[in-house]
Scaffold this active site. Structure first.
Site, PDB file in Angstrom:
ATOM      1  N   TYR A 101      50.069  35.078  60.569  1.00 40.50           N
ATOM      2  CA  TYR A 101      51.210  35.924  60.236  1.00 40.50           C
ATOM      3  C   TYR A 101      52.247  35.273  59.325  1.00 40.50           C
ATOM      4  CZ  TYR A 101      49.238  38.712  63.979  1.00 40.50           C
ATOM      5  OH  TYR A 101      48.388  39.447  64.756  1.00 40.50           O
ATOM      6  N   HIS A 146      49.437  46.602  58.535  1.00 37.07           N
ATOM      7  CA  HIS A 146      49.039  45.463  59.369  1.00 37.07           C
ATOM      8  C   HIS A 146      49.110  44.218  58.505  1.00 37.07           C
ATOM      9  CE1 HIS A 146      47.771  47.678  62.909  1.00 37.07           C
ATOM     10  NE2 HIS A 146      47.270  48.573  62.074  1.00 37.07           N
TER      11      HIS A 146
END
Length: 139
Positions: free
Chosen positions: A22, A97
């Site tokens: 991330y 996402h």
């Protein structure tokens, strides 16, 4: 144009959680950058770890926003209720996402919310949020 950036469970931990997936930048810092990058848009953001709260925010968005950029997190793979809400409201929702869900665990390969959204952007990191805003502006 008014846009709601809506984030689901654990996205408040972006910048700390699994940085190899991330990244290191916090979601709050990135959203602040987006507000500067898109001065013609009024961008509000909200994050919750609770499915019902996300449903409430989507329903409230109908009267307040022109579009929603939503990262439902893990709820993408489990929540028919969120998908139903996206279908029920009269504004476009773009799913985002950060990671490529199709290259991760098999249970992440299906997204109920993507089926209901007008577009799904996956695997472009935090930049996927800006891509979603650009899509809503162009639409």
């Amino acid at each position: 144009m008014r846009i709601l950036v809506l984030n689901g469970p654990n996205l408040n931990l972006i910048g700390e959680r699994e940085p190899e997936i991330y990244g290191n930048q916090s979601l709050d810092d990135y959203i602040s950058e987006m507000k500067q990058r898109f001065p013609s848009c009024e961008i509000d953001s909200f994050q919750s770890n609770h499915e019902g709260v996300l449903i409430d925010k989507l329903q409230e968005a109908m009267d307040k926003y022109d579009g929603v950029v939503m990262n439902p997190g893990g709820y993408a793979h489990t929540s028919i209720a969120l998908a139903d809400t996206i279908r029920a409201i009269n504004i476009p929702v773009v799913e985002v996402h950060i990671s490529n869900i199709y290259e991760r665990e098999a249970f992440r390969h299906h997204s109920y919310t993507a089926e209901a959204a007008v577009k799904s952007i996956v695997g472009h990191g935090l930049e996927g949020y800006a891509e979603a805003i650009n899509y809503l502006i162009a639409k």
